[in-house]
Design a protein around this motif. Sequence first.
Motif, mmCIF file in Angstrom:
data_model
loop_
_atom_site.group_PDB
_atom_site.id
_atom_site.type_symbol
_atom_site.label_atom_id
_atom_site.label_comp_id
_atom_site.label_asym_id
_atom_site.label_seq_id
_atom_site.Cartn_x
_atom_site.Cartn_y
_atom_site.Cartn_z
ATOM 1 N N ALA A 15 0.749 -1.296 0.011
ATOM 2 C CA ALA A 15 0.051 0.063 -0.020
ATOM 3 C C ALA A 15 0.960 1.106 0.181
ATOM 4 N N LEU A 16 1.885 1.251 0.502
ATOM 5 C CA LEU A 16 3.097 2.344 0.845
ATOM 6 C C LEU A 16 3.360 2.329 -0.640
ATOM 7 N N LEU A 17 3.912 1.391 -1.329
ATOM 8 C CA LEU A 17 4.307 1.566 -2.698
ATOM 9 C C LEU A 17 3.257 2.148 -3.643
ATOM 10 N N CYS A 18 2.014 1.993 -3.277
ATOM 11 C CA CYS A 18 0.956 2.321 -3.976
ATOM 12 C C CYS A 18 0.728 3.875 -3.919
ATOM 13 N N SER A 19 1.078 4.589 -2.906
ATOM 14 C CA SER A 19 1.208 5.896 -2.807
ATOM 15 C C SER A 19 1.945 6.733 -3.655
ATOM 16 N N ILE A 20 3.083 6.068 -4.215
ATOM 17 C CA ILE A 20 4.116 6.718 -4.944
ATOM 18 C C ILE A 20 3.356 7.048 -6.386
ATOM 19 N N PRO A 21 2.805 6.171 -7.179
ATOM 20 C CA PRO A 21 1.956 6.602 -8.253
ATOM 21 C C PRO A 21 0.863 7.666 -8.248
ATOM 22 N N ILE A 22 0.230 7.493 -6.941
ATOM 23 C CA ILE A 22 -0.715 8.554 -6.740
ATOM 24 C C ILE A 22 -0.067 9.888 -6.587
ATOM 25 N N THR A 23 1.020 9.958 -5.838
ATOM 26 C CA THR A 23 1.595 11.411 -5.489
ATOM 27 C C THR A 23 2.322 11.808 -6.607
ATOM 28 N N ALA A 24 2.828 11.007 -7.702
ATOM 29 C CA ALA A 24 3.493 11.143 -8.986
ATOM 30 C C ALA A 24 2.570 11.724 -9.789
#
Length: 270
Positions: A15-24
């Motif tokens: 889930a933490l890794l999923c936050s990366i494309p959202i923020t990007a």
Amino acid sequence: MALANNLTAILNLLALLCSIPITASGIWLASKPDNECVNLLRWPVVVLGVLILVVSATGFIGAYKYKETLLAVYLCCMAILIGLLLVVLIFAFVVTRPDGSYQVPGRGYKEYRVEGFSNWLKENVVDSKNWVRLRACLADTNVCPKLNQEFITADQFYSSSKITPLQSGCCKPPTACGYNFVNPTLWLNPNNMAADADCYLWSNDQSQLCYNCNSCKAGLLGNLRKEWRKANLILIITVVVLIWVYVIACSAFRNAQTEDLFRKYKQGGV
């Protein structure tokens, strides 16, 4: 219990890794010239991405340290954030669904009409009280000047499909006016001024161009629509993964609690 917590920790890491494309995606949207001017739409996705990062980190720590309170906070907050992300996705899809573009014969690019876009975008982005500020902001960008570096001849310009909606609406007069091409931001000798009210608003003054035109408002909306539709594809994939992770994490947390209660019961603690 340890196995369930380890599984939850791994899921939180995902889930933490999923936050990366959202923020990007949010940063990409905010970096676009049109979004730099439209403050209303700049940061919601970035904020959601950062919050998901923080909540996922909390869940990871809670699972790794066997802190049930942190895990419960994680599950509650993540449910809220997934709900908010779904709201943003649905809202963006609805307000960007209408497409105000139309094809111009003999041109590789499209032109745009304000009437073809959603009422929300028209009322909250390009209404009269906002447009004075937006117009000045757009005029300060390099959206139009860089066309003169990319296109030399009329044929190059007319056949290009790389001209953005914003450039199509703000950097040149409407094709129906019949202006003659000198360069992408310099047009002379119109032969059909009555075709569109914007024909009279066009100016070869490089600080004015068609920034006062309705076609420029429509081009801005067209750009926003195009960029949000691209970002939505990434966000849809990410939110599906987040929901999948959340459901499994809930199941693992519930099973861990059940196992803990059963263990205490066997030991005579209940």
